[in-house]
Design a protein around this motif. Structure first.
Motif, PDB file in Angstrom:
ATOM      1  N   PHE A 163       0.834  -1.209   0.000  1.00 26.64           N
ATOM      2  CA  PHE A 163       0.000   0.000   0.000  1.00 26.64           C
ATOM      3  C   PHE A 163       0.870   1.261   0.000  1.00 26.64           C
ATOM      4  O   PHE A 163       0.522   2.269  -0.603  1.00 26.64           O
ATOM      5  N   ALA A 164       2.025   1.178   0.673  1.00 22.34           N
ATOM      6  CA  ALA A 164       2.974   2.306   0.609  1.00 22.34           C
ATOM      7  C   ALA A 164       3.500   2.456  -0.815  1.00 22.34           C
ATOM      8  O   ALA A 164       3.648   3.570  -1.329  1.00 22.34           O
ATOM      9  N   ALA A 165       3.758   1.325  -1.475  1.00 26.47           N
ATOM     10  CA  ALA A 165       4.242   1.356  -2.864  1.00 26.47           C
ATOM     11  C   ALA A 165       3.195   2.010  -3.782  1.00 26.47           C
ATOM     12  O   ALA A 165       3.533   2.814  -4.662  1.00 26.47           O
ATOM     13  N   LEU A 166       1.936   1.668  -3.553  1.00 27.02           N
ATOM     14  CA  LEU A 166       0.869   2.269  -4.372  1.00 27.02           C
ATOM     15  C   LEU A 166       0.837   3.780  -4.168  1.00 27.02           C
ATOM     16  O   LEU A 166       0.629   4.547  -5.112  1.00 27.02           O
ATOM     17  N   GLN A 167       1.079   4.206  -2.934  1.00 30.59           N
ATOM     18  CA  GLN A 167       1.094   5.649  -2.665  1.00 30.59           C
ATOM     19  C   GLN A 167       2.231   6.337  -3.429  1.00 30.59           C
ATOM     20  O   GLN A 167       2.051   7.419  -4.000  1.00 30.59           O
ATOM     21  N   ILE A 168       3.394   5.690  -3.465  1.00 36.21           N
ATOM     22  CA  ILE A 168       4.550   6.247  -4.186  1.00 36.21           C
ATOM     23  C   ILE A 168       4.218   6.404  -5.673  1.00 36.21           C
ATOM     24  O   ILE A 168       4.480   7.435  -6.289  1.00 36.21           O
ATOM     25  N   LEU A 169       3.614   5.355  -6.210  1.00 36.97           N
ATOM     26  CA  LEU A 169       3.233   5.376  -7.627  1.00 36.97           C
ATOM     27  C   LEU A 169       2.173   6.445  -7.887  1.00 36.97           C
ATOM     28  O   LEU A 169       2.259   7.213  -8.845  1.00 36.97           O
ATOM     29  N   ASN A 170       1.208   6.515  -6.999  1.00 39.26           N
ATOM     30  CA  ASN A 170       0.104   7.468  -7.141  1.00 39.26           C
ATOM     31  C   ASN A 170       0.585   8.912  -7.040  1.00 39.26           C
ATOM     32  O   ASN A 170       0.031   9.806  -7.683  1.00 39.26           O
ATOM     33  N   GLU A 171       1.641   9.124  -6.253  1.00 38.79           N
ATOM     34  CA  GLU A 171       2.181  10.484  -6.120  1.00 38.79           C
ATOM     35  C   GLU A 171       3.057  10.864  -7.307  1.00 38.79           C
ATOM     36  O   GLU A 171       3.522  12.007  -7.402  1.00 38.79           O
ATOM     37  N   GLY A 172       3.333   9.913  -8.176  1.00 36.06           N
ATOM     38  CA  GLY A 172       4.027  10.224  -9.423  1.00 36.06           C
ATOM     39  C   GLY A 172       5.533  10.393  -9.316  1.00 36.06           C
ATOM     40  O   GLY A 172       6.152  11.044 -10.149  1.00 36.06           O
ATOM     41  N   HIS A 173       6.168   9.791  -8.296  1.00 40.08           N
ATOM     42  CA  HIS A 173       7.626   9.910  -8.173  1.00 40.08           C
ATOM     43  C   HIS A 173       8.356   9.124  -9.254  1.00 40.08           C
ATOM     44  O   HIS A 173       9.483   9.432  -9.598  1.00 40.08           O
ATOM     45  N   ILE A 174       7.674   8.105  -9.786  1.00 40.71           N
ATOM     46  CA  ILE A 174       8.299   7.215 -10.766  1.00 40.71           C
ATOM     47  C   ILE A 174       7.197   6.663 -11.677  1.00 40.71           C
ATOM     48  O   ILE A 174       6.068   6.507 -11.239  1.00 40.71           O
ATOM     49  N   SER A 175       7.561   6.411 -12.932  1.00 41.45           N
ATOM     50  CA  SER A 175       6.554   5.847 -13.834  1.00 41.45           C
ATOM     51  C   SER A 175       6.427   4.355 -13.572  1.00 41.45           C
ATOM     52  O   SER A 175       7.346   3.719 -13.048  1.00 41.45           O
ATOM     53  N   GLN A 176       5.284   3.812 -13.938  1.00 36.28           N
ATOM     54  CA  GLN A 176       5.015   2.416 -13.585  1.00 36.28           C
ATOM     55  C   GLN A 176       6.022   1.448 -14.201  1.00 36.28           C
ATOM     56  O   GLN A 176       6.442   0.496 -13.556  1.00 36.28           O
ATOM     57  N   ASP A 177       6.438   1.730 -15.431  1.00 32.64           N
ATOM     58  CA  ASP A 177       7.371   0.802 -16.084  1.00 32.64           C
ATOM     59  C   ASP A 177       8.753   0.821 -15.420  1.00 32.64           C
ATOM     60  O   ASP A 177       9.531  -0.116 -15.579  1.00 32.64           O
ATOM     61  N   LYS A 178       9.048   1.878 -14.697  1.00 32.79           N
ATOM     62  CA  LYS A 178      10.361   1.935 -14.017  1.00 32.79           C
ATOM     63  C   LYS A 178      10.246   1.625 -12.533  1.00 32.79           C
ATOM     64  O   LYS A 178      11.229   1.743 -11.788  1.00 32.79           O
ATOM     65  N   PHE A 179       9.043   1.236 -12.106  1.00 32.15           N
ATOM     66  CA  PHE A 179       8.813   0.978 -10.680  1.00 32.15           C
ATOM     67  C   PHE A 179       9.259  -0.449 -10.347  1.00 32.15           C
ATOM     68  O   PHE A 179       8.445  -1.354 -10.179  1.00 32.15           O
ATOM     69  N   VAL A 180      10.585  -0.612 -10.298  1.00 29.61           N
ATOM     70  CA  VAL A 180      11.157  -1.944 -10.103  1.00 29.61           C
ATOM     71  C   VAL A 180      12.135  -1.935  -8.921  1.00 29.61           C
ATOM     72  O   VAL A 180      12.572  -0.883  -8.463  1.00 29.61           O
ATOM     73  N   GLY A 181      12.471  -3.128  -8.458  1.00 32.26           N
ATOM     74  CA  GLY A 181      13.405  -3.247  -7.348  1.00 32.26           C
ATOM     75  C   GLY A 181      13.751  -4.701  -7.089  1.00 32.26           C
ATOM     76  O   GLY A 181      13.615  -5.541  -7.983  1.00 32.26           O
TER      77      GLY A 181
END
Ligand SMILES: [Ca+2]
Length: 325
Positions: free
Chosen positions: A156-174
């Protein structure tokens, strides 16, 4: 009686089968995650998008179950983790980024060599960040269930990061465990410590050096770092030393003067520094391995990662950078 017992065990067996059957499919579980996320006020459209192509990672489960517990000695670990080529790179990168590192070091109150040492140990200076989709990895680990509450919180924290637009979904990796970017922050750590140092509206720990360095420094600063002192030092003990004095527990901290009186010396045999500092004596292996006196900054490193091996590797690299830079 025999019959009753067998009926009883028959029932237990049937219940166990039912419990196994009750585990939902991964797809059904993802739907329930979306449902929960909706209650956290993520929009339908966002959630639809965020979970597009969500994948069950068998490898993440395997890796989670097989986390190697260190059976190697600290000496061996340091050689593997901080080889000479890494020290050389650390020094080169320190010099390349020196003005930025020094500015950030001053702003947050952290010596730059520790920022570079954490950067090097976490992601090989950004080169190894992991290629797992964060949403998929965390959904998989939550589904596995051994630490469901923890990984759901991270998701859910990850979804918040994505939703806030810090990184695009295709680069949201780790990493398979959900550690992200050059600082390998878990999503909740990102929300607490990540910084937008260049003020472009994004906390970009994946590709922006200023944000990466500031986020690492901010983590340390917020966890009590003191840039007037170092992490500690390697020491040697006198014969018949009372080993029960060792340990990271804060109740075992003593002044350097007290350790000096107990016969503890620098590794080269000379006296301990004559400064008013509290220190813990630690033996990451045992009394035959490396022994350190560590200050409060090492306790801060333990908040980053609870492994004394990890803390030792960061400290070791920071010292080598100091010598080389
Ligand atoms: Ca930024």
């Amino acid at each position: 009686m025999v019959k009753l017992v067998s009926i009883f065990f028959g029932c237990v067996f049937a219940l166990q089968i039912a419990a196994q059957d009750a585990k939902p499919s991964f797809e059904a579980y993802v739907e329930s995650l979306k449902h929960e996320a909706k209650a956290l006020e993520f929009s339908d459209a966002f959630l639809q998008q965020a979970f597009t192509d969500v994948t069950f990672y068998k490898r993440a489960i395997k890796a989670d179950k097989n986390q190697p517990e260190f059976k190697i000695t600290l000496d061996k670990y340091l050689k593997t983790r901080v080889p000479d080529w890494k020290v050389k790179q650390a020094v080169e990168l320190y010099n390349t980024h020196q003005p930025l590192l020094e500015e950030i070091g001053k702003t947050y109150g952290v010596q730059p060599r520790f920022i570079v040492a954490l950067w090097g140990n976490e992601s090989n200076f950004g080169k190894i960040q992991g290629n797992y989709s964060i949403v998929s990895a965390l959904s998989t680990l939550a589904y596995e269930g051994r630490r469901e509450a923890f990984f759901k919180k991270q998701l859910f924290a990850a979804l918040q990061i994505l939703n806030e637009g810090h990184i695009s979904q295709d680069k949201f990796v780790g990493s398979w465990a959900g550690a992200m970017g050059q600082s390998q922050f878990m999503p909740t750590s990102f929300l607490t410590y990540a910084e937008d140092y260049d003020k472009d509206g994004k906390k970009d720990i994946w590709s922006n050096p200023a944000d990466v360095f500031a986020s690492i420094a901010n983590y340390l600063a917020r966890e009590g770092w003191n840039d007037q002192i170092t992490w500690g030092r390697q020491v040697r003990l006198p014969e018949n030393f009372d080993l029960s004095l060792a340990g990271l527990n804060k109740s075992k901290m003593q002044s350097l003067a007290a350790w000096q009186t107990l016969g503890v010396r620098r590794f080269d045999g000379s006296d301990l520094p004559n400064v008013d500092l509290q220190a813990s004596l630690i033996m990451p292996d045992d009394e035959h391995g490396r022994i350190y006196l560590v200050y409060s900054n090492f306790h801060t490193l333990m908040r980053w990662n609870r492994s004394t091996y990890f803390g030792s590797a960061v400290s070791y690299l920071a010292d080598r950078i100091k010598k080389g830079a």
